[in-house]
Design an enzyme around this catalytic site. Structure first.
Site: not given
Length: 350
Positions: A198-199, A236-238
């Site tokens: 998830l972005w 998770v992409k952040q």
């Protein structure tokens, strides 16, 4: 190997020798060769999901380390094909996107339905593929900022993808609809054995106050990460945190003084460590984005982000425009420099 300290310049000592105190490294679930066995087998993920996650971990130059280097190219929709590929027109051809990921030693290539489906039979068995399910298209006028599904999970499965990715604009008026859409999509992806990424981005004009952009505040991005983990994202992409106290500056929501007085400082590694803590203390992998291409400074910025992510306890980097908006040779060199950070034994957890 890349001269990491030289690229960090005046920040080398601060970034390479900092020790985190808010969250001790001993409390984290850190990436490693045994991450699936040590951490993910506690989850309810099926053997098929675990196998595909291990396939990502085992591929490319970082194979066997538990860290990941991912090439994402969805900007043809997100930013327009012209804006994205005109600097290097060979990437109008999807084949070259995948070739860059392969030549660059990436663990995985992430792209759109059109890109991956056009070359799936040639490449699905050569590199793990991730289908990005939704996008913010930029042809609508006046501009609308919303993530719209462009693909179905079943299409990703049919073309041999091991993972699906999606974006939620947390904080936006459309976020609750997006949460529902992605919750359902991720559950279906897990049923089919695919990894979910998830972005976890923020989008709200009120998150900018007095000339400061709190879309990259550690506390606000940390909560977006926590929501992403709640939606059962496996990774998770952040964006890398650049400041803090977004809750206080914007004046909304719920927070606690200890977040700012004890758990974080202004040091970039401490800000990123708070992001990792919100990933269930590292049970869910945190990858930071490489950001847009600025030209000559890209290499140093990419290595800096990788050092901060690794020393904070993150799982890797996802870098697109900095790599594909250059000649392929230079793009490969940049991806390899990022990977060198995660391969460097003297770049340790802070």
């Amino acid at each position: 190997m890349t001269d990491i300290a030289k690229l960090l310049g005046d920040e080398a000592d601060s970034l390479l020798n900092h020790s985190c105190r808010g969250f001790d490294k001993g409390s984290l679930y850190l990436p490693g060769p045994d991450f699936v066995d040590r951490v993910m087998t506690d989850t309810d993920r099926s053997p098929h999901v675990l196998r595909n996650l291990q396939a990502i971990f085992d591929h490319g130059r970082l194979g066997g380390t538990g860290y990941v280097s991912i090439l994402p190219v969805d900007q043809g929709i997100e930013h327009s094909a012209g804006a994205s590929f005109a600097p290097n027109p060979l990437y109008f051809d999807p084949k070259n996107i995948v070739e860059l990921a392969i030549e660059g030693g990436c663990n995985c290539v992430a792209s759109t339905l059109g890109v991956l489906s056009s070359v799936a039979r040639r490449y699905a068995h050569k590199i793990p593929m991730m289908l990005k399910l939704n996008h913010n298209e930029t042809l609508t006028y006046p501009a609308v900022y919303d993530q719209t599904p462009f693909a179905q999970v079943e299409q990703a499965h049919a073309m041999g993808c091991v993972a699906v990715g999606a974006t939620i604009y947390f904080g936006s008026p459309e976020s609750r609809r997006q949460i529902e859409e992605i919750s359902e999509a991720f559950e279906r992806a897990h049923e089919l054995g695919m990894v979910t990424v998830l972005w976890a981005y923020l989008r709200n004009p009120e998150f900018k106050k007095d000339g400061t952009d709190y879309h990259v505040a550690s506390d606000l991005t940390g909560q977006a990460i926590h929501l992403a983990a709640t939606l059962k994202a496996d990774i998770v992409k952040q964006k890398l945190a650049e400041n803090n106290a977004g809750y206080r500056k914007v004046g909304f929501g719920h927070t606690h003084d200890k977040v700012y007085d004890e758990l974080t400082t202004d040091h970039p590694i401490d800000l990123a460590r708070y992001q990792v803590a919100n990933c269930y203390m590292g049970r869910i992998g945190l990858i930071n984005s490489g950001g847009g291409s600025k030209g000559h400074s890209d290499l140093g910025e990419a290595v800096r982000t990788a050092v901060i992510n690794k020393r904070a306890g993150g799982m890797g980097l996802i870098s697109g425009r900095k790599a594909f908006q250059k000649p392929m040779k230079e793009g490969v060199e940049l991806l390899n420099a990022i990977q060198d950070v995660y391969l460097a034994k003297d770049v340790t957890i802070a």
